[in-house]
Scaffold this active site. Structure first.
Site, short mmCIF file in Angstrom:
data_model
loop_
_atom_site.label_atom_id
_atom_site.label_comp_id
_atom_site.label_asym_id
_atom_site.label_seq_id
_atom_site.Cartn_x
_atom_site.Cartn_y
_atom_site.Cartn_z
N ASP A 53 71.20 63.33 53.17
CA ASP A 53 70.54 63.89 54.13
C ASP A 53 69.28 64.00 53.46
O ASP A 53 69.03 63.82 52.36
CB ASP A 53 71.13 64.77 54.91
N GLU A 54 68.72 64.01 54.96
CA GLU A 54 67.09 63.99 54.03
C GLU A 54 66.39 62.65 53.21
O GLU A 54 66.34 63.01 51.99
CB GLU A 54 66.80 65.52 53.10
C1 LIG Z 1 57.12 66.51 59.15
C2 LIG Z 1 57.61 66.69 57.73
C3 LIG Z 1 58.65 67.43 57.07
N1 LIG Z 1 58.93 67.68 55.72
C4 LIG Z 1 59.74 68.65 55.82
C5 LIG Z 1 60.38 70.31 56.40
C6 LIG Z 1 62.27 69.48 56.26
O1 LIG Z 1 62.04 71.17 55.08
C7 LIG Z 1 62.47 68.68 56.10
C8 LIG Z 1 62.82 68.49 56.99
O2 LIG Z 1 64.28 68.50 57.85
P1 LIG Z 1 64.80 68.55 59.30
O3 LIG Z 1 66.57 68.11 58.44
O4 LIG Z 1 64.97 66.64 59.53
O5 LIG Z 1 64.26 69.44 59.96
O6 LIG Z 1 61.11 67.99 55.82
C9 LIG Z 1 58.46 67.82 55.16
O7 LIG Z 1 58.75 67.78 53.67
N2 LIG Z 1 57.32 66.71 55.42
C10 LIG Z 1 56.90 66.46 56.69
O8 LIG Z 1 55.86 65.16 56.84
#
Ligand SMILES: Cc1cn([C@H]2C[C@H](O)[C@@H](COP(=O)(O)O)O2)c(=O)[nH]c1=O
Ligand SMILES: Nc1ncnc2c1ncn2[C@@H]1O[C@H](COP(=O)(O)OP(=O)(O)O)[C@@H](O)[C@H]1O
Ligand SMILES: [Zn+2]
Length: 196
Positions: free
Chosen positions: A93-94
């Site tokens: 994930d992520e």
């Molecule tokens: C667009 C974007 C997101 N993030 C970070 C914000 C959240 O912590 C995660 C995404 O989590 P999800 O499970 O998809 O809701 O990513 C980031 O660091 N930078 C970005 O541009």
């Protein structure tokens, strides 16, 4: 809904599945659903996430609607290769936060006969491709794009608009930092910002 292959393919021929979309689009929910079904089928499942993602829990993958599954936080993609022994299915994930080596790791696991399921953001808050995701999508057998609901108009959303004032690529956050938007609403905001 994604139609899964027969699990009997696992062990003989691995493959890569990717689940992408904006924030709140249901990527983690879908990942958990597929992994739980693999567990029901008595498959050995290992789930990994980047160690920086500690929003809800250190050792769980948790969706925005509070579904969860145990996971191992790892610092680099190479750790996944080391820790994924005797498994039928690997979930990640992520994945956007991992290093560029993640694509090779996924392919190496799949070549070993493992089903690899990767979930991550396809675009960052600026609308640019995010980290290793494009490369993994290119080499995956199956790609599923899921959509959130646009917070401004209710259409399907594929952008993650950052509400917080920050320009760095990585900024962990939730509803107070990001909102999912459709192309039209996202463009409207960026065009307005450019004319300021
Ligand atoms: C667009 C974007 C997101 N993030 C970070 C914000 C959240 O912590 C995660 C995404 O989590 P999800 O499970 O998809 O809701 O990513 C980031 O660091 N930078 C970005 O541009
Ligand atoms: N604007 C939105 N569009 C769709 N779902 C939303 C929205 N806001 C909150 N949610 C919730 O988020 C859940 C999806 O969460 P999750 O699977 O963690 O998404 P992702 O991993 O893509 O960020 C939905 O089932 C819903 O309960
Ligand atoms: Zn919209």
């Amino acid at each position: 809904m994604f139609l899964e292959n027969d699990i009997n393919r696992a062990g003989s021929n691995g493959w890569i599945e990717v689940i992408v979309g904006s924030m709140f689009s249901g990527k983690t929910e879908e990942l958990i659903r597929r992994l739980n079904r693999a567990k029901i089928a008595r498959q050995n499942v290992e789930i990994f996430k980047p160690h920086i993602d500690v929003r809800y829990s250190e050792d769980e993958v948790v969706s925005h609607n509070a579904n969860s599954i145990r996971s191992t936080p790892v610092e680099t993609s190479a750790n996944i290769l080391l820790l994924a022994s005797n498994v039928d299915v690997v979930g990640i994930d992520e994945a956007q936060f991992f290093d560029a080596g993640l694509s090779d790791v996924c392919n190496e696991l799949a070549n070993q006969g493992i089903r690899v399921i990767v979930a991550g953001l396809d675009m960052d808050f600026k609308g640019n491709p995010f980290g290793p995701i494009p490369s993994i999508m290119a080499t995956a057998e199956y790609v599923t794009k899921v959509h959130a609901v646009c917070m401004r108009c209710g259409n399907l959303a594929n952008y993650s608009h950052r509400l917080a004032e920050a320009d760095k690529l990585v900024l962990l956050g939730e509803k107070s930092e990001y909102e999912p938007l459709c192309r039209h609403c996202y463009q409207k905001i960026y065009r307005a910002a450019k004319t300021k």
